[in-house]
Design an enzyme around this catalytic site. Structure first.
Site, PDB file in Angstrom:
ATOM      1  CG  ASP A  20      34.763  45.963  40.074  1.00 57.30           C
ATOM      2  OD1 ASP A  20      35.459  45.282  39.388  1.00 57.30           O
ATOM      3  OD2 ASP A  20      33.979  45.832  41.045  1.00 57.30           O
ATOM      4  CG  ASP A  54      34.322  42.701  42.682  1.00 58.33           C
ATOM      5  OD1 ASP A  54      35.493  43.355  42.603  1.00 58.33           O
ATOM      6  OD2 ASP A  54      33.701  43.345  42.328  1.00 58.33           O
ATOM      7  CG  ASP A  87      38.329  42.280  44.612  1.00 62.47           C
ATOM      8  OD1 ASP A  87      38.570  43.335  44.127  1.00 62.47           O
ATOM      9  OD2 ASP A  87      37.026  42.283  45.422  1.00 62.47           O
ATOM     10  CB  SER A  99      33.376  46.827  44.238  1.00 60.57           C
ATOM     11  OG  SER A  99      34.291  46.567  43.783  1.00 60.57           O
ATOM     12  CG  HIS A 105      40.370  47.685  43.811  1.00 62.02           C
ATOM     13  ND1 HIS A 105      39.144  48.538  43.937  1.00 62.02           N
ATOM     14  CD2 HIS A 105      39.976  47.052  44.141  1.00 62.02           C
ATOM     15  CE1 HIS A 105      38.374  47.752  44.844  1.00 62.02           C
ATOM     16  NE2 HIS A 105      38.412  46.467  45.303  1.00 62.02           N
ATOM     17  CD  GLU A 157      30.515  40.842  41.963  1.00 61.78           C
ATOM     18  OE1 GLU A 157      31.059  41.740  41.996  1.00 61.78           O
ATOM     19  OE2 GLU A 157      29.948  40.385  42.924  1.00 61.78           O
TER      20      GLU A 157
END
Lengths: 445, 445
Positions: free
Chosen positions: A303, A43, A261, A92, A396, A256
Site C-alpha cells: 500500500d 503493508d 508496516d 493504509s 510512511h 495482508e
C-alpha cells in the site's frame, strides 16, 4: 568470452516468443480469465523491503545471490498517492480504498470517497456475483487494510463501528487478530448468523467448511521473530483457500502481511525481516495452490513504503544482514521479558545472539536506566548500526511500490500503474453480478 | 458506482489481448529485433528518484497526478549487487561492467572481471558487427560508466590510462566533459585518427558527419539548475543519434545522466530534480527518434541508488516539492558566486527564491562563518527540511533499480532481472560479428 552470436540470436528469438508467458507467470493451459483471485498486500513493503529480504536470505557460501519469490513474480510497480487533499504520501486506509474500490480518497477513509460516500469494493462486487470472499491478516481483522474491503467508515479509528459493520459484510472467512474490538454480544450475533467463532489459533485446523470468524490475539498476532515456527499467515491463508475454494463459483481472498508496516514504523529491521519471511512463505503457499488450481490469479502489492528504509546507510557502501539472523526474539519482546531480572545483561546477550561492545553496553545501560521503551529503541538502533540499515522516518514515504502477479491475466499488471488501476483491472476480471445479469436479461427481451 | 460488468469484462479481454504491446511499448509494425540500440543509464537513479520526479512535475492545480515518461516506459526492475567480494552495494564501475559485459566484478573494475581480465563489452561487440558506436554523458567521458563500455582497466581511478585507451576503442562519437584528462598530445592523436575535436558545446551544431571527440568542460558539464536552457544531455543525444544513424548497419549508443548521482552524493534534492528533468527530456528525445525509426530499441536503467533518498521523512506523512521550483541556481553555485560579497544575504534570498526564517538564518550565518562548504551543506539541509526529503548516506545503497524500455524486443526486459542479464539480453539482439560469420562460412564448406 565471446559467445556464438548466431546461437545467441536464436536464443533471443526463443526468449522473445516466450517472453510473455515467462513475464506474466501464466501456465499455458490456464484460462484467459481467473475464476479465483487472491489479492495479497504487504503493508508498508516498499521496494527496499524486497531488496533487503533477498540479501537477508542470500546464502553467503555461494557465489550467486539466490532470487526470491518476489524476483520470480515481479511484473510492475504502482503509484500510491492519495487524493490531493492529503498530499503525496498515503496512509493504509486511503491506499486500501484505492486498491479495493479504484477511488482516490483522503487519508483515514475506509471504503468511502472524498465526500465520505461509500464506494463498492472488490469483495462486495465478488459477493454479488455469487463468489465466496474472505480476509486473512496479521493485524486486528478490522484494521485499515481489510476494513477498506469489507466496510465503509469515515475514519479508520472507528474500530468498533467497523467490527459491527463486518456482520453485514457476509464475508465467509474473517481471520486474524483483534479480540478486543469484538464484544461477546457482537460475537453472539456472528454465531447467530452461522459463523464458527474461533479464539485459539489451533482451532483453525479442525474447521472443514462453513463460515469462520477467527480472532487469535487481542490486537496483532505475535511477531514472527517471537514465534518462528508459527507460520500463522501461511497457515491462515492455506485454510482460507481450502474453505473458500469449496464454492463452485470461485472466490476472492484478501491476504495482508499487516505488521511488516508496524515493524517498519519502529525502524526495526530484524523484526521486519521476520515478517517478510513469513510473507514470502505465504506467497509460496498461494503459488502451490495455483499450481493445482490454474484458474486462480494472485496479485501482490504494497500500500506504501514505511520508514524510508534504505539498504545501506551512513556513508558506507555496505549492508550486513548476517547480524539479523542472530536475534532469536524481537527487540520489543527481549525487553519486556527481562525488565525485572537482575541478570538482564546475560539474557540480552542470549536473545541478541551476539555480545555488545563496551561502548554499546554504555548506551544500552543508559537507556535501560531511563525507561524500557528507550532500551527497546537502543537495541533497534544497535542492530541498525551493525547491519548498516538506514531509515528516515517513523511514518510512511511516497516511493512507488512493486506489483507481483501469477496466474491468468497476470500480464494485465505489467508496467507502471496507479493503485486505483489495480482495483479496476481486478474488477474487470469479475463475471457479471446477479443484478447485472437480470438487467441484461430484461434488455434482451 | 457500479460499472456494467459485461462491458468491463469485454474491456478486460481487449486489454488482455493488447497488454503485451502496451506493456512492451512496441509499435505493431516494428521488427522483432532492433537494428539500433540506445542504452540509457541514470547514474544513481534509484526508484525514489523517479517517484520524486513525478510529484516534482505534478501540476498542483489539477486533481490528477500527471504520469511521467518513466511511468509510460517502465517494464521491470534490476538487481545491482557486485561480485560478492565487494558485498551487496555496488559502485558505478562494477555495475557498468555488469551492464556492458554481463559479468559480476569487484567495485572499481572497468571492463575487467574479478581476476582483472578484460571482458568484451556491448559496444565492442557492436563495433565488430559493423555498427557505429558512441557515448554521450554529462560527467567526464572517461568516468566509470562510459569507461566500462569502451575500456578495460583494473581501476576506475586511472583516468589518464582510460582516456588513452579510448584511442583504440574506434568509437564514433565520444561526447561529454573531461578536458583535464585529455592532453594536447592525446587530442592530436585522436585528430590523426580522423576525429573532429570540439571543446565548445556550440560547435556540436555544425557537425554533420564523421567521428567526434567533444569535451565541453574541464570535468563535469554544468548542473542543469545553473544552465536550465542548456539542454545539454538531450542535445548531445540528438546529435549522436543523427551522426550514428548514418551507418546502414545501425548503431549502439550509450547515454548517461551521470551527475544525477553526484547531486545524490551531495544529498542535494533541488540539483537532483534539475538533472532528472533533463534526463527525462533526453528520454523524450530518444522516444521521438524511435517514432521515426521503429527499428530502434531504447533500454533505460540505473546502475544503483545513491544517498538513500526517501520521498518524505522526519516522522511526517508529506513531501513538499514546491520549494524546489523556487531555486534558480544550485546550492554549490549560489555559494561560490557570492563568497566575497558584503550583501550575500540578499543574493542568497534572490537565488533561493524564498526568504529563510530567523532560525534558518542563524544556521546559515554560523555555517558561512565556518567555511563555504559548510554553507553549501546548510543550504542543502534547509531545502531538505522544507521539502521533507530524506537521505541516509552520502554513498550508494543496494535497493533494486527500475528498467524502462521502448521499441523492438522491449518485452525482453519485463520483470525482475539481474543487471548482468540486461547485458546478455542486449548482446543476444546483435547480429553475428564478422569473425563469427567467417567461422560459420568455413564450417559450411
Amino acid at each position: 568470452m565471446r559467445v556464438n552470436r548466431t546461437l545467441s540470436s536464436l536464443l533471443a528469438l526463443t526468449i522473445l516468443s516466450s517472453a510473455t508467458a515467462i513475464a506474466a507467470n501464466t501456465k499455458p493451459d490456464a484460462p484467459i480469465k481467473p475464476k479465483n483471485i487472491v489479492f495479497v498486500i504487504g503493508d508498508g513493503m516498499g521496494p527496499a523491503y524486497t531488496t533487503a529480504y533477498r540479501y537477508y536470505k542470500d546464502d553467503p557460501n555461494t557465489d550467486e545471490i539466490e532470487p526470491t519469490i518476489f524476483d520470480r513474480l515481479l511484473v510492475g510497480m504502482a503509484r500510491t498517492s492519495p487524493a490531493k487533499v492529503s498530499g503525496y504520501v498515503t496512509d493504509s486506509a486511503a491506499s486500501a480504498t484505492a486498491l479495493s474500490a479504484g477511488v482516490k480518497t483522503y487519508n483515514g477513509a475506509i471504503g468511502v470517497d472524498e465526500h465520505k460516500h461509500p464506494v463498492t469494493t472488490l469483495l462486495e462486487k465478488a459477493k454479488a456475483t455469487g463468489k465466496s470472499i474472505g480476509v486473512a491478516v496479521t493485524s486486528q481483522v478490522n484494521h485499515a487494510t481489510p476494513a477498506s474491503f469489507l466496510a465503509h467508515n469515515e475514519s479508520r479509528k472507528n474500530y468498533e463501528q467497523i467490527a459491527e459493520a463486518y456482520l453485514d459484510s457476509d464475508a465467509d472467512v474473517i481471520i486474524g487478530g483483534g479480540q478486543r474490538y469484538f464484544s461477546d454480544d457482537l460475537i453472539k450475533k456472528f454465531e447467530q448468523k452461522g459463523y464458527q467463532y474461533l479464539n485459539q489459533f489451533e482451532q483453525l485446523d479442525a474447521v472443514q467448511s462453513g463460515k469462520v470468524l477467527g480472532l487469535f490475539a487481542d490486537v496483532q498476532l505475535p511477531w514472527v521473530l517471537d514465534n518462528p515456527q508459527g507460520h500463522q499467515l501461511s497457515k491462515m491463508t492455506d485454510k482460507a483457500l481450502s474453505l473458500l475454494s469449496q464454492n463452485d463459483k470461485g472466490f476472492v481472498l484478501v491476504v495482508e502481511g499487516s505488521i511488516i508496516d508496524w515493524a517498519g514504523h519502529g525502524n526495526d529491521i530484524a523484526t521486519v525481516m521476520g515478517e517478510m519471511d513469513e510473507f514470502a512463505n505465504t506467497l509460496a503457499t498461494i503459488e502451490r495452490f495455483i499450481n493445482t488450481h490454474p484458474d486462480t490469479l494472485m496479485v501482490v502489492t504494497a500500500d506504501h513504503d514505511t520508514g524510508g528504509l534504505t539498504v545501506g546507510a551512513n556513508d558506507k557502501k555496505s549492508w550486513n544482514p548476517a547480524i539479523l539472523h542472530k536475534l532469536n526474539a524481537s527487540p520489543q519482546t527481549i525487553v519486556s521479558t527481562f525488565t525485572a531480572q537482575d541478570n538482564w545483561q546475560d539474557t540480552l546477550i542470549q536473545k541478541l545472539g551476539f555480545k555488545p561492545s563496551d561502548e554499546e553496553w554504555n548506551t544500552l545501560i543508559a537507556a535501560k536506566n531511563d525507561k524500557d521503551s528507550k532500551l527497546t529503541r537502543a537495541i533497534i538502533d544497535l542492530v541498525n548500526i551493525r547491519s548498516n540499515t538506514g531509515w528516515t522516518s517513523d511514518d510512511h514515504t511516497a516511493v512507488d511500490v512493486q506489483v507481483f502477479a501469477m496466474g491468468p491475466a497476470s500480464k494485465l499488471f505489467i508496467g507502471s500503474q496507479d493503485n486505483t488501476e489495480i482495483a479496476k483491472k481486478l474488477d474487470s476480471l469479475l463475471p457479471p453480478s446477479k443484478s447485472e445479469l437480470m438487467k441484461k436479461s430484461v434488455a434482451n427481451k
